[in-house]
Design a protein around this motif. Structure first.
Motif, short mmCIF file in Angstrom:
data_model
loop_
_atom_site.label_atom_id
_atom_site.label_comp_id
_atom_site.label_asym_id
_atom_site.label_seq_id
_atom_site.Cartn_x
_atom_site.Cartn_y
_atom_site.Cartn_z
N LEU A 32 -31.36 -4.10 6.12
CA LEU A 32 -32.43 -3.72 5.19
C LEU A 32 -32.95 -5.03 4.63
O LEU A 32 -32.29 -5.70 3.84
CB LEU A 32 -31.91 -2.81 4.08
N ILE A 58 -25.08 2.02 1.06
CA ILE A 58 -25.74 1.50 2.26
C ILE A 58 -24.76 0.65 3.07
O ILE A 58 -24.64 0.82 4.29
CB ILE A 58 -26.99 0.69 1.88
N VAL A 65 -27.78 -5.66 3.47
CA VAL A 65 -28.97 -5.83 2.65
C VAL A 65 -29.24 -7.33 2.57
O VAL A 65 -28.35 -8.10 2.20
CB VAL A 65 -28.78 -5.24 1.24
N VAL A 146 -40.58 -3.94 2.64
CA VAL A 146 -39.20 -3.66 3.04
C VAL A 146 -39.20 -3.30 4.53
O VAL A 146 -40.06 -2.52 4.99
CB VAL A 146 -38.61 -2.48 2.23
N VAL A 148 -36.58 -2.38 8.04
CA VAL A 148 -35.27 -2.11 8.62
C VAL A 148 -35.30 -2.71 10.02
O VAL A 148 -36.18 -2.39 10.83
CB VAL A 148 -34.97 -0.60 8.69
N TYR A 169 -35.32 3.15 -0.72
CA TYR A 169 -34.60 2.23 0.17
C TYR A 169 -33.56 2.95 1.01
O TYR A 169 -33.43 2.70 2.20
CB TYR A 169 -33.92 1.13 -0.65
N VAL A 173 -33.42 3.37 5.41
CA VAL A 173 -32.42 2.93 6.39
C VAL A 173 -31.67 4.10 7.01
O VAL A 173 -31.37 4.07 8.20
CB VAL A 173 -31.41 1.93 5.82
#
Length: 180
Positions: A32, A58, A65, A146, A148, A169, A173
């Motif tokens: 991410l 996550i 991240v 953002v 992925v 967020y 993902v």
């Protein structure tokens, strides 16, 4: 699914504070990649707060991240610590070259300072406690985004139309990658 792509050379040149590059990280597991606004921006601090809350979930799914910011790493580390993101993986891009390579543009007056941004800024800074931001630490016109990335390919993206857009967020993902 994103149709936008970034070349391997660009991802290899994106060195993290831990000495690896984005290309290497993405080959092992989904990443991410969060391009932040300047650290003086209340919406940047809101993003850090939002991600701090979901980062353990996550990462438990095998997703890294990685933040991209516009200042030197020592200054960035202080902000990450302030938002309980100590040890964050991040990439310094003071010239905003990587922002541009990922298609992130400079915002216009409405995107940055329109009435909706003032209302959301009040909500974020006062109601949610992210504080008012007046000191720019980076390019105040740079828009965030953002992405992925997995196996060197962009799997999904959220490109901010307005400075105050608030991406989901976690959904970004979890909905696009095969996760353990």
């Amino acid at each position: 699914m994103s149709t936008f792509s970034v070349d391997k050379e660009t991802m290899e040149s994106m060195l993290t504070n831990q000495g690896t590059n984005l290309w290497q990280l993405s080959l092992g597991h989904p990443v991410l990649l969060v391009f932040l606004r300047h650290f003086g921006c209340t919406f940047c601090r809101e993003a850090l707060s939002d991600i701090a809350k979901i980062k353990p979930r996550i990462e438990s799914k095998g997703i890294s991240v990685v933040f991209v910011h516009m200042t030197e790493n020592k200054i960035a580390d202080r902000y990450f610590q302030r938002y309980e993101l100590s040890g964050a993986i991040h990439i310094s891009d003071p010239e905003c070259n990587y922002y541009a390579k990922f298609g992130l543009v400079k915002g216009n007056f409405t995107q940055l300072y329109g009435l909706q941004s003032w209302i959301r800024g009040f909500q974020s800074s006062v109601v949610e406690g992210n504080g008012a931001g007046f000191r720019r630490i980076g390019d105040g016109f740079q828009m965030p985004g953002v992405f992925v990335i997995h196996k060197g390919k962009i799997k999904d993206a959220f490109i901010h139309r307005l400075s105050h857009d608030r991406p989901d967020y976690e959904s970004l993902v979890l909905n696009c990658c095969e996760i353990k």
